[in-house]
Design an enzyme around this catalytic site. Sequence first.
Site, PDB file in Angstrom:
ATOM      1  N   SER A  61     -35.645  49.921  18.082  1.00 53.99           N
ATOM      2  CA  SER A  61     -35.214  51.013  17.861  1.00 53.99           C
ATOM      3  C   SER A  61     -33.880  50.912  18.798  1.00 53.99           C
ATOM      4  O   SER A  61     -32.748  51.803  18.656  1.00 53.99           O
ATOM      5  CB  SER A  61     -35.721  52.230  17.559  1.00 53.99           C
ATOM      6  OG  SER A  61     -36.092  52.314  16.298  1.00 53.99           O
ATOM      7  N   LYS A  64     -30.485  50.646  18.042  1.00 51.85           N
ATOM      8  CA  LYS A  64     -29.696  51.537  17.256  1.00 51.85           C
ATOM      9  C   LYS A  64     -28.440  51.978  18.070  1.00 51.85           C
ATOM     10  O   LYS A  64     -27.296  52.555  17.499  1.00 51.85           O
ATOM     11  CB  LYS A  64     -30.621  52.545  16.829  1.00 51.85           C
ATOM     12  CG  LYS A  64     -31.397  52.121  15.877  1.00 51.85           C
ATOM     13  CD  LYS A  64     -32.653  53.016  15.448  1.00 51.85           C
ATOM     14  CE  LYS A  64     -33.482  52.622  14.309  1.00 51.85           C
ATOM     15  NZ  LYS A  64     -34.746  53.185  14.220  1.00 51.85           N
ATOM     16  N   TYR A 189     -30.311  44.700  10.053  1.00 53.41           N
ATOM     17  CA  TYR A 189     -31.190  45.590  10.765  1.00 53.41           C
ATOM     18  C   TYR A 189     -32.403  44.796  11.580  1.00 53.41           C
ATOM     19  O   TYR A 189     -32.830  44.926  12.344  1.00 53.41           O
ATOM     20  CB  TYR A 189     -31.492  46.706   9.629  1.00 53.41           C
ATOM     21  CG  TYR A 189     -32.472  47.950  10.244  1.00 53.41           C
ATOM     22  CD1 TYR A 189     -32.054  48.713  11.152  1.00 53.41           C
ATOM     23  CD2 TYR A 189     -33.799  47.629  10.095  1.00 53.41           C
ATOM     24  CE1 TYR A 189     -32.962  49.848  11.950  1.00 53.41           C
ATOM     25  CE2 TYR A 189     -34.899  48.627  10.477  1.00 53.41           C
ATOM     26  CZ  TYR A 189     -34.322  49.590  11.492  1.00 53.41           C
ATOM     27  OH  TYR A 189     -35.024  50.461  12.149  1.00 53.41           O
ATOM     28  N   TYR A 241     -36.648  60.335  18.867  1.00 53.67           N
ATOM     29  CA  TYR A 241     -37.050  60.767  17.343  1.00 53.67           C
ATOM     30  C   TYR A 241     -37.256  62.430  17.291  1.00 53.67           C
ATOM     31  O   TYR A 241     -36.623  63.078  17.960  1.00 53.67           O
ATOM     32  CB  TYR A 241     -38.444  60.084  16.869  1.00 53.67           C
ATOM     33  CG  TYR A 241     -38.110  58.318  17.208  1.00 53.67           C
ATOM     34  CD1 TYR A 241     -37.013  57.733  16.563  1.00 53.67           C
ATOM     35  CD2 TYR A 241     -38.918  58.076  18.014  1.00 53.67           C
ATOM     36  CE1 TYR A 241     -37.117  56.214  17.044  1.00 53.67           C
ATOM     37  CE2 TYR A 241     -39.005  56.813  18.108  1.00 53.67           C
ATOM     38  CZ  TYR A 241     -38.120  55.633  17.762  1.00 53.67           C
ATOM     39  OH  TYR A 241     -37.864  54.444  18.080  1.00 53.67           O
ATOM     40  N   VAL A 259     -40.218  50.661  19.302  1.00 52.30           N
ATOM     41  CA  VAL A 259     -41.565  50.776  19.013  1.00 52.30           C
ATOM     42  C   VAL A 259     -42.204  49.264  19.799  1.00 52.30           C
ATOM     43  O   VAL A 259     -43.243  49.159  19.704  1.00 52.30           O
ATOM     44  CB  VAL A 259     -42.121  50.585  17.460  1.00 52.30           C
ATOM     45  CG1 VAL A 259     -41.982  51.937  17.009  1.00 52.30           C
ATOM     46  CG2 VAL A 259     -41.395  49.516  16.806  1.00 52.30           C
TER      47      VAL A 259
HETATM   48  N1  GLN Z   1     -38.000  47.801  13.639  1.00 51.85           N
HETATM   49  C1  GLN Z   1     -38.685  48.983  13.616  1.00 51.85           C
HETATM   50  C2  GLN Z   1     -38.537  49.626  12.352  1.00 51.85           C
HETATM   51  O1  GLN Z   1     -37.821  49.486  11.693  1.00 51.85           O
HETATM   52  C3  GLN Z   1     -37.983  50.039  14.587  1.00 51.85           C
HETATM   53  C4  GLN Z   1     -38.451  51.403  14.375  1.00 51.85           C
HETATM   54  C5  GLN Z   1     -38.420  51.617  15.890  1.00 51.85           C
HETATM   55  O2  GLN Z   1     -38.346  51.046  17.069  1.00 51.85           O
HETATM   56  N2  GLN Z   1     -38.949  53.199  15.838  1.00 51.85           N
HETATM   57  O3  GLN Z   1     -39.528  50.185  11.758  1.00 51.85           O
END
Ligand code: GLN
Length: 305
Positions: A61, A64, A189, A241, A259
Amino acid sequence: MNRLLEAVVENNRQWTKEGKIATYIPELGKADPNTLGICITTLHGEEYFGGDYETKFTIQSISKVITLMLALLDNGRDRVFSKVGVEPTADAFNSIITLETKNTQKPLNPMINAGAIATVSLIEGKNSEEAFNRILNFTRKITGNPDININKDVYNSEKATGHRNRALAYFMKSTGVIENDVEEVLDVYFRQCSMEATCKDIARIGAMLANDGVLPWSGERIIPRHVARIVKTIMVTCGLYDASGQFAVEIGVPAKSGVGGGILAAVPGRMGIGVLSPALDARGNSIAGLKALEELSKELDLSIF
Ligand code: GLN
């Protein structure tokens, strides 16, 4: 400073035993849970390291932040924020609920999965290959690392199991938030999440943001100041988040987690920080990474508040 970072790593290594490595993307389950690394890049271009700072991980993430910058450069803020909001969430990063219950139908913000997928759909390129190559080259430029690439095993693993993200994307196609081909958007993505980096690479992204869009080591402007400001603001309110409020209280700097266990932080006017530790709390944030950042924030008085 290197001694401080080594001490922070030693003081917080115990926390790596708490939490769990993400396994919903099966390939991520192979990470070593004992890992803890930190890198700081100052706005004078100096770099400091501690612990397992050379360990590679997929940025997940954290990407992003990169795609929000590129989407803003490609489209301007009005178009981007006609598709995605800037409001924090109280739900999990991969939640679907507000896509239907909020009357705007826009995903809440670009730092959760739905919002990031909508943001990525705005990045220019005639297909997923071209759009992703622009993201990859942009990432290489910001980090000064021409060797950044995707981890193909993680990419394949996420592509094979990313049904929740498919659900989010197809739902947004049904409401008109996504206008182009859903599978192409998802492919971009999945690739961006699989880009592999070290703490040093993400500290450098943080340093560029902390420096209002200019690379500290070369003086090159990457993004306009107002784009850096928007991105840092959204990192403060949404970057962790549904734990963003607590992070602001305890640590108090613009940041983004992933993650894979990485956390990128941008301390305005001072430094970028990259932290890695793969074991996560229930919200998907690195436990030892958060603890290490908390100690660092107290030691160096980093909170912007
Ligand atoms: N690639 C992960 C997903 O789409 C990214 C989520 C994350 O890092 N929180 O679930």
